[in-house]
Write a protein that holds these residues in place. Sequence first.
Motif, PDB file in Angstrom:
ATOM      1  N   ASN A 172       1.030  -1.417  -0.172  1.00 37.99           N
ATOM      2  CA  ASN A 172       0.034  -0.140  -0.152  1.00 37.99           C
ATOM      3  C   ASN A 172       1.092   1.466  -0.073  1.00 37.99           C
ATOM      4  OD1 ASN A 172      -2.719   1.823   1.024  1.00 37.99           O
ATOM      5  ND2 ASN A 172      -0.915   2.155   2.447  1.00 37.99           N
ATOM      6  N   GLU A 173       0.203   2.295  -0.905  1.00 40.04           N
ATOM      7  CA  GLU A 173       1.539   3.256  -0.563  1.00 40.04           C
ATOM      8  C   GLU A 173       2.770   3.110  -0.991  1.00 40.04           C
ATOM      9  OE1 GLU A 173      -0.567   6.803   1.639  1.00 40.04           O
ATOM     10  OE2 GLU A 173      -2.336   6.516   0.433  1.00 40.04           O
ATOM     11  N   SER A 174       3.357   2.690  -1.567  1.00 34.38           N
ATOM     12  CA  SER A 174       4.633   1.873  -1.539  1.00 34.38           C
ATOM     13  C   SER A 174       5.496   2.927  -1.884  1.00 34.38           C
ATOM     14  CB  SER A 174       4.749   0.762  -2.934  1.00 34.38           C
ATOM     15  OG  SER A 174       3.986  -0.003  -1.869  1.00 34.38           O
ATOM     16  N   TRP A 175       5.164   4.377  -2.885  1.00 33.47           N
ATOM     17  CA  TRP A 175       5.759   5.422  -2.535  1.00 33.47           C
ATOM     18  C   TRP A 175       5.636   6.113  -1.506  1.00 33.47           C
ATOM     19  CZ3 TRP A 175       1.805   8.733  -1.373  1.00 33.47           C
ATOM     20  CH2 TRP A 175       0.457   7.915  -1.217  1.00 33.47           C
ATOM     21  N   GLY A 176       5.355   5.559  -0.188  1.00 36.35           N
ATOM     22  CA  GLY A 176       5.157   7.155   1.399  1.00 36.35           C
ATOM     23  C   GLY A 176       5.201   6.314   1.963  1.00 36.35           C
ATOM     24  N   CYS A 177       3.759   6.234   2.706  1.00 36.85           N
ATOM     25  CA  CYS A 177       4.428   4.885   3.934  1.00 36.85           C
ATOM     26  C   CYS A 177       4.671   3.578   4.291  1.00 36.85           C
ATOM     27  CB  CYS A 177       3.267   5.276   4.898  1.00 36.85           C
ATOM     28  SG  CYS A 177       1.277   4.860   4.415  1.00 36.85           S
ATOM     29  N   GLY A 178       4.342   3.263   2.520  1.00 33.57           N
ATOM     30  CA  GLY A 178       4.694   1.747   2.124  1.00 33.57           C
ATOM     31  C   GLY A 178       6.098   1.857   1.964  1.00 33.57           C
ATOM     32  N   GLY A 179       7.157   2.110   2.483  1.00 36.38           N
ATOM     33  CA  GLY A 179       8.391   2.359   2.093  1.00 36.38           C
ATOM     34  C   GLY A 179       8.710   2.671   1.589  1.00 36.38           C
ATOM     35  N   ASN A 180       8.425   4.523   0.444  1.00 39.19           N
ATOM     36  CA  ASN A 180       9.047   5.007   0.325  1.00 39.19           C
ATOM     37  C   ASN A 180       9.914   4.638  -1.171  1.00 39.19           C
ATOM     38  OD1 ASN A 180       7.973   7.443   1.580  1.00 39.19           O
ATOM     39  ND2 ASN A 180       9.336   6.463   3.189  1.00 39.19           N
ATOM     40  N   MET A 181       9.061   3.799  -1.576  1.00 42.45           N
ATOM     41  CA  MET A 181      10.264   3.455  -3.047  1.00 42.45           C
ATOM     42  C   MET A 181      10.457   4.304  -4.080  1.00 42.45           C
ATOM     43  SD  MET A 181       8.979  -0.439  -2.474  1.00 42.45           S
ATOM     44  CE  MET A 181       8.750  -1.360  -1.210  1.00 42.45           C
ATOM     45  N   ALA A 223      -1.778  -4.443  -7.899  1.00 39.87           N
ATOM     46  CA  ALA A 223      -0.738  -3.314  -7.267  1.00 39.87           C
ATOM     47  C   ALA A 223      -0.388  -2.235  -6.748  1.00 39.87           C
ATOM     48  CB  ALA A 223       0.436  -3.003  -8.653  1.00 39.87           C
ATOM     49  N   CYS A 224      -0.224  -1.961  -6.392  1.00 36.33           N
ATOM     50  CA  CYS A 224       0.660  -0.374  -5.364  1.00 36.33           C
ATOM     51  C   CYS A 224       0.664   0.756  -6.996  1.00 36.33           C
ATOM     52  CB  CYS A 224       1.532   0.422  -4.637  1.00 36.33           C
ATOM     53  SG  CYS A 224       1.558   0.913  -3.984  1.00 36.33           S
ATOM     54  N   GLY A 225      -0.317   1.151  -7.254  1.00 35.99           N
ATOM     55  CA  GLY A 225       0.176   2.702  -8.128  1.00 35.99           C
ATOM     56  C   GLY A 225      -0.073   3.869  -7.562  1.00 35.99           C
ATOM     57  N   PRO A 226       0.045   4.872  -7.996  1.00 35.17           N
ATOM     58  CA  PRO A 226       0.399   5.780  -8.050  1.00 35.17           C
ATOM     59  C   PRO A 226      -0.756   7.031  -6.883  1.00 35.17           C
ATOM     60  CG  PRO A 226      -1.102   6.090  -9.812  1.00 35.17           C
ATOM     61  CD  PRO A 226      -1.218   5.019  -9.861  1.00 35.17           C
ATOM     62  N   ASN A 227       0.381   8.058  -6.299  1.00 36.81           N
ATOM     63  CA  ASN A 227      -0.243   9.068  -5.540  1.00 36.81           C
ATOM     64  C   ASN A 227      -1.028   9.888  -5.955  1.00 36.81           C
ATOM     65  OD1 ASN A 227      -1.507  10.310  -3.171  1.00 36.81           O
ATOM     66  ND2 ASN A 227       0.641  11.457  -3.065  1.00 36.81           N
ATOM     67  N   ILE A 228      -2.982  10.639  -6.504  1.00 39.10           N
ATOM     68  CA  ILE A 228      -2.980  11.943  -7.384  1.00 39.10           C
ATOM     69  C   ILE A 228      -2.690  11.245  -8.031  1.00 39.10           C
ATOM     70  CG2 ILE A 228      -3.499  13.610  -6.494  1.00 39.10           C
ATOM     71  CD1 ILE A 228      -2.736  13.361  -3.779  1.00 39.10           C
ATOM     72  N   ASP A 229      -1.737  12.589  -8.597  1.00 37.43           N
ATOM     73  CA  ASP A 229      -1.214  12.630 -10.311  1.00 37.43           C
ATOM     74  C   ASP A 229       0.431  12.533 -10.464  1.00 37.43           C
ATOM     75  OD1 ASP A 229      -0.536  14.777  -8.589  1.00 37.43           O
ATOM     76  OD2 ASP A 229      -0.221  16.300 -10.044  1.00 37.43           O
ATOM     77  N   GLY A 272      -4.801  -5.614 -11.431  1.00 33.03           N
ATOM     78  CA  GLY A 272      -5.452  -4.216 -11.038  1.00 33.03           C
ATOM     79  C   GLY A 272      -5.222  -2.881 -10.290  1.00 33.03           C
ATOM     80  N   ILE A 273      -5.443  -2.221 -10.388  1.00 35.13           N
ATOM     81  CA  ILE A 273      -3.797  -0.941 -10.191  1.00 35.13           C
ATOM     82  C   ILE A 273      -4.329  -0.285  -9.914  1.00 35.13           C
ATOM     83  CG2 ILE A 273      -3.356   0.428 -12.549  1.00 35.13           C
ATOM     84  CD1 ILE A 273      -0.437   0.580 -11.320  1.00 35.13           C
ATOM     85  N   SER A 274      -4.045   0.376  -8.185  1.00 34.64           N
ATOM     86  CA  SER A 274      -4.699   1.670  -7.363  1.00 34.64           C
ATOM     87  C   SER A 274      -4.113   2.790  -7.840  1.00 34.64           C
ATOM     88  CB  SER A 274      -4.362   0.773  -5.800  1.00 34.64           C
ATOM     89  OG  SER A 274      -2.865   0.927  -5.461  1.00 34.64           O
ATOM     90  N   LEU A 275      -5.284   3.532  -7.637  1.00 39.35           N
ATOM     91  CA  LEU A 275      -5.105   5.174  -7.163  1.00 39.35           C
ATOM     92  C   LEU A 275      -5.831   5.457  -6.105  1.00 39.35           C
ATOM     93  CD1 LEU A 275      -4.864   7.984  -8.672  1.00 39.35           C
ATOM     94  CD2 LEU A 275      -7.180   7.788  -9.675  1.00 39.35           C
ATOM     95  N   HIS A 276      -4.840   6.383  -5.391  1.00 38.43           N
ATOM     96  CA  HIS A 276      -5.317   7.167  -4.735  1.00 38.43           C
ATOM     97  C   HIS A 276      -5.784   8.522  -4.733  1.00 38.43           C
ATOM     98  CE1 HIS A 276      -3.979   4.423  -1.031  1.00 38.43           C
ATOM     99  NE2 HIS A 276      -4.901   2.955  -1.708  1.00 38.43           N
ATOM    100  N   HIS A 277      -7.326   9.236  -4.563  1.00 44.27           N
ATOM    101  CA  HIS A 277      -6.971  10.340  -3.794  1.00 44.27           C
ATOM    102  C   HIS A 277      -8.746  10.791  -2.944  1.00 44.27           C
ATOM    103  CE1 HIS A 277      -7.935  14.564  -5.333  1.00 44.27           C
ATOM    104  NE2 HIS A 277      -9.045  14.191  -5.714  1.00 44.27           N
ATOM    105  N   TYR A 278      -7.707  11.933  -2.512  1.00 47.53           N
ATOM    106  CA  TYR A 278      -8.450  12.173  -0.891  1.00 47.53           C
ATOM    107  C   TYR A 278      -8.908  13.823  -1.151  1.00 47.53           C
ATOM    108  CZ  TYR A 278      -7.068   8.366   2.071  1.00 47.53           C
ATOM    109  OH  TYR A 278      -7.317   7.019   2.113  1.00 47.53           O
ATOM    110  N   ALA A 279     -10.243  14.462  -1.188  1.00 49.49           N
ATOM    111  CA  ALA A 279     -10.195  15.470  -1.661  1.00 49.49           C
ATOM    112  C   ALA A 279      -9.997  16.575  -0.571  1.00 49.49           C
ATOM    113  CB  ALA A 279     -12.332  15.518  -0.947  1.00 49.49           C
ATOM    114  N   LEU A 280      -9.807  17.410  -0.703  1.00 43.82           N
ATOM    115  CA  LEU A 280      -9.095  18.531   0.290  1.00 43.82           C
ATOM    116  C   LEU A 280      -9.600  20.280   0.827  1.00 43.82           C
ATOM    117  CD1 LEU A 280      -5.294  17.475   0.462  1.00 43.82           C
ATOM    118  CD2 LEU A 280      -7.327  16.621   1.745  1.00 43.82           C
TER     119      LEU A 280
END
Length: 483
Positions: A172-181, A209-215, A233-241
């Motif tokens: 999960n979020e391997s680009w961030g909390c899941g390992g900063n990869m 697969a863990c996909g991108p953060n937002i854009d 499948g590949i994931s995408l995370h986007h929260y409304a702020l």
Amino acid sequence: MNKIQVTLNREKGKISRYIYGQFAEHLGRCIYEGVWVGADSEIPNVNGIRQDVVEALKAIKVPVIRWPGGCFADEYHWKDGIGPTEERATIVNTHWGGVTENNHFGTHEFFELCRQVGAEAYINGNVGSGTVQEMQEWVEYMTMDGISPMSKLRRENGQDEPWKVRFFGVGNESWGCGGNMRPEYYADLYRRYQTYVRQYTKEPLYKIACGPNIDDYNWMDVLMKNAAPFMDGISLHHYALASVWEDKRPALGFPEKEWFSLIDSALKMDELITRHSTIMDKYDPDKRVGLIVDEWGSWLAVEPGTNPGFLYQQNTIRDAMIASLTLNIFHKHAERVQMANIAQMVNVLQAMILTEGAEMIKTPTYHVFDLYKNHQDATLVDADGAVSGTTSYTVSKKDGVMTASFCNYSLTDAETVMLSLVDGAVGEVTAEGVFGSKMDDHNSFENPEAVAKQAFTDFSVDGNEVTITLPPMSVVSVYAKEN
Ligand code: AHR
């Protein structure tokens, strides 16, 4: 007057019911208190799971639940959460408030929750701090029917039959909390880890697969280029702020500009899906790989006086707008978006349900999911029209009923919409909706039904035309039987 021309026989694909998925993480009071109270609790429960919450979730037909995280997933060691409850490892939930996690809710309890709700399981595995062997053994533990070390262990823990795992996320979020990869590194790790996510059952396991953060379009490109054949499948995370500066803004008592900034942020989902899909099309023109939006929703400030690590926020008619317009976006992209999981199910971020001790309330977002349930597994139909800038809609059909759902997020203006059926005759028409009279209308434990689903009658039928007047701050679903 907004006019929408509906051609029922021009079908535009199926809306997967999995778009109505939920996300339940070991975060704050989502699992503990929100779902799990333990068999000895005075709160009515079945096998430790609170019944009021289960009944509410059943009523909106929750198709799938993602668990155990989120960031928690990449620190979760599943063997801590099996075996006799009192002997389970006590750990610290470092991501979310540094609180003690006693692991009383583990794999067996999660499948019991799914059984009671009637939902399928989406398990998120640990890549960040877990080994390939650990992931392989978890899949074996859950799904192996024959004789093996892990199926033996499962049976010793009281579960004879294997469970059905429909979806499995590799990190999960391997680009961030899941390992900063970096994406190149994660793409290789994904290929390796997923190899050992074995298929022990006839029903295919859908690997995500863990996909991108937002854009982060580069992440999508690198993953699709290097690993597409190995994923479903590949994931995408986007929260409304509500703030571009990403500080979290209040859920209640917010200024008018934050009504619109939060909505604008949610509307960005359309552009994100369009652009990520275009990249996916390069490597997967047949749209075999699903875009899985497994975290979405509004992310606002925590309620004053609550633990900042628990992400407990109130939920208003503004959240109802976010839910409605985002679901409309997912429907529009039904060919690519095969699942979505709103964050999160109970007591965290844009929740369906809030609890306090033995009490439970349903949020405005819950009522939108209730209103929209006819769209699950329905066929999207051609519905062409120019509508005002504050109106968003979906028209689908299922079992001889056309469901048209609308959101009007104007604060001041009603919108009149005429639905004109080109190739079908309108039979009996009914409607219901969720309405606000001020921007932060919400339900509280003192007033739990302030915002609730209500019958709606402000429409007229003339031949094959249905004309609906949508009040400001409203979500409305119109159900027309085909004649
Ligand atoms: O939903 C809260 C957190 O948001 C999740 O744990 C994480 O994946 C995301 O950053």
